[in-house]
Design a protein around this motif. Sequence first.
Motif, PDB file in Angstrom:
ATOM      1  N   UNK A   1      -8.829   0.398  -3.136  1.00  0.00           N
ATOM      2  CA  UNK A   1      -8.557   0.147  -2.175  1.00  0.00           C
ATOM      3  C   UNK A   1      -8.365  -1.004  -1.687  1.00  0.00           C
ATOM      4  N   UNK A   2      -7.409  -2.187  -1.283  1.00  0.00           N
ATOM      5  CA  UNK A   2      -8.167  -3.293  -1.592  1.00  0.00           C
ATOM      6  C   UNK A   2      -8.381  -4.555  -0.704  1.00  0.00           C
ATOM      7  N   UNK A   3      -9.753  -3.828   0.057  1.00  0.00           N
ATOM      8  CA  UNK A   3     -10.040  -4.893   1.412  1.00  0.00           C
ATOM      9  C   UNK A   3      -9.871  -5.992   0.696  1.00  0.00           C
TER      10      UNK A   3
ATOM     11  N   UNK B   1      -6.257   3.808   7.455  1.00  0.00           N
ATOM     12  CA  UNK B   1      -5.708   4.659   8.236  1.00  0.00           C
ATOM     13  C   UNK B   1      -4.388   4.945   7.588  1.00  0.00           C
ATOM     14  N   UNK B   2      -3.246   3.968   7.468  1.00  0.00           N
ATOM     15  CA  UNK B   2      -2.003   4.250   7.221  1.00  0.00           C
ATOM     16  C   UNK B   2      -1.991   4.221   5.514  1.00  0.00           C
ATOM     17  N   UNK B   3      -2.840   3.988   4.983  1.00  0.00           N
ATOM     18  CA  UNK B   3      -2.756   4.001   3.616  1.00  0.00           C
ATOM     19  C   UNK B   3      -3.709   5.814   3.276  1.00  0.00           C
TER      20      UNK B   3
ATOM     21  N   UNK C   1       0.946  -0.990   0.119  1.00  0.00           N
ATOM     22  CA  UNK C   1       0.318  -0.081  -0.408  1.00  0.00           C
ATOM     23  C   UNK C   1       1.003   1.083   0.376  1.00  0.00           C
ATOM     24  N   UNK C   2       0.490   2.627  -0.296  1.00  0.00           N
ATOM     25  CA  UNK C   2       1.058   3.260  -0.533  1.00  0.00           C
ATOM     26  C   UNK C   2       0.753   4.414  -0.053  1.00  0.00           C
ATOM     27  N   UNK C   3       1.030   5.705   0.307  1.00  0.00           N
ATOM     28  CA  UNK C   3       0.413   6.533   1.602  1.00  0.00           C
ATOM     29  C   UNK C   3       0.393   7.306   0.572  1.00  0.00           C
ATOM     30  N   UNK C   4      -1.325   7.369   0.285  1.00  0.00           N
ATOM     31  CA  UNK C   4      -1.428   8.833  -0.469  1.00  0.00           C
ATOM     32  C   UNK C   4      -1.170  10.641   0.426  1.00  0.00           C
ATOM     33  N   UNK C   5      -0.916  11.311  -0.575  1.00  0.00           N
ATOM     34  CA  UNK C   5      -0.408  12.368   0.094  1.00  0.00           C
ATOM     35  C   UNK C   5      -1.153  13.319  -0.398  1.00  0.00           C
TER      36      UNK C   5
END
Length: 316
Positions: free
Chosen positions: A223-225, A259-261, A9-13
């Motif tokens: 988002x890969x839930x 939340x992390x991403x 997962x990459x962080x959405x900034x």
Amino acid sequence: MKLQTHIPLSKETRHPIDYDSKTLLLGSCFSENIGNKLEYFKFQSTQNPFGILFHPKAIETFIENAINLKEYDENDVFYLNERYHCFDSHSKLSTASKEELLINLNAAVQQIHKRLTESTHIIITLGTAWAYRLIESDTIVANCHKVPQKKFLKELLSVDEIAESLEAIVSLVRSINPDVNFMFTVSPVRHLKDGFVQNQQSKAHLISAIHHVVEPRKRIFYFPSYEIMMDELRDYRFYAEDMIHPSKTAIDYIWSKFTESWVSESAFKTMKEVASIQKRMLHKPFNATSEEHQQFLEKLSNDVSALQKSNPNIIF
């Protein structure tokens, strides 16, 4: 030794969710799992005003009607099993009063029309590609409301049909809110009533269709839930007792990944403060009139006031 695979997962900034964001969640019951977490941490969020909508056609119809400010009337509802229902909404909106149902439907339309115009993020969780077409009107319904199955045709939406529906959803919302961010995800809830093989086929159609429309440059994300549940939590201990829905542990885990991403790091401190207040609000004293408890309540009230002063949108 590596004992677990992890979904990268990459962080959405560029467009993260923070306490100024206004988030609308629509779709399968898993959208309510995430929506409940956002509500708990007091983000500005709205979820499923028409109740759970399982497939993309139902969500498309809902959004189209909300944007056009459709006014529901007695021709849009029907009476069955001592309650009035609407084929566009979930049975949780059904009532014993026709007038009450119509009031609730039209209030939800007004609410969501406004929400669609001001949302910064719309999260849509797709549950299934299986849909039911009412033979009498030749329309796909959101919910059958226990109407006899012989009145419907069950059909599997094709990848192209789903992609077209998702593109229509994006176009409809962008016509009144061009800067909104879309996030699509597939529910990890297993629709085993359709059959084991049929459930997998359905999820495959949804995933394939979503990837036809995902384009981060156009603010359409995935988002890969589903993948997190299938690949990181591939164990029945992460399912509820029905072996269909994710367990609380699984929901908490997927929420942590979300939340992390997707949640801005600037919001983490506020989330921690909100969680502390939420836990203290649930506290049950041994003696409600004791001086110690009164001091506890005063401290809690002061902390709530201080948090609301810096975050006016937070309401307990």
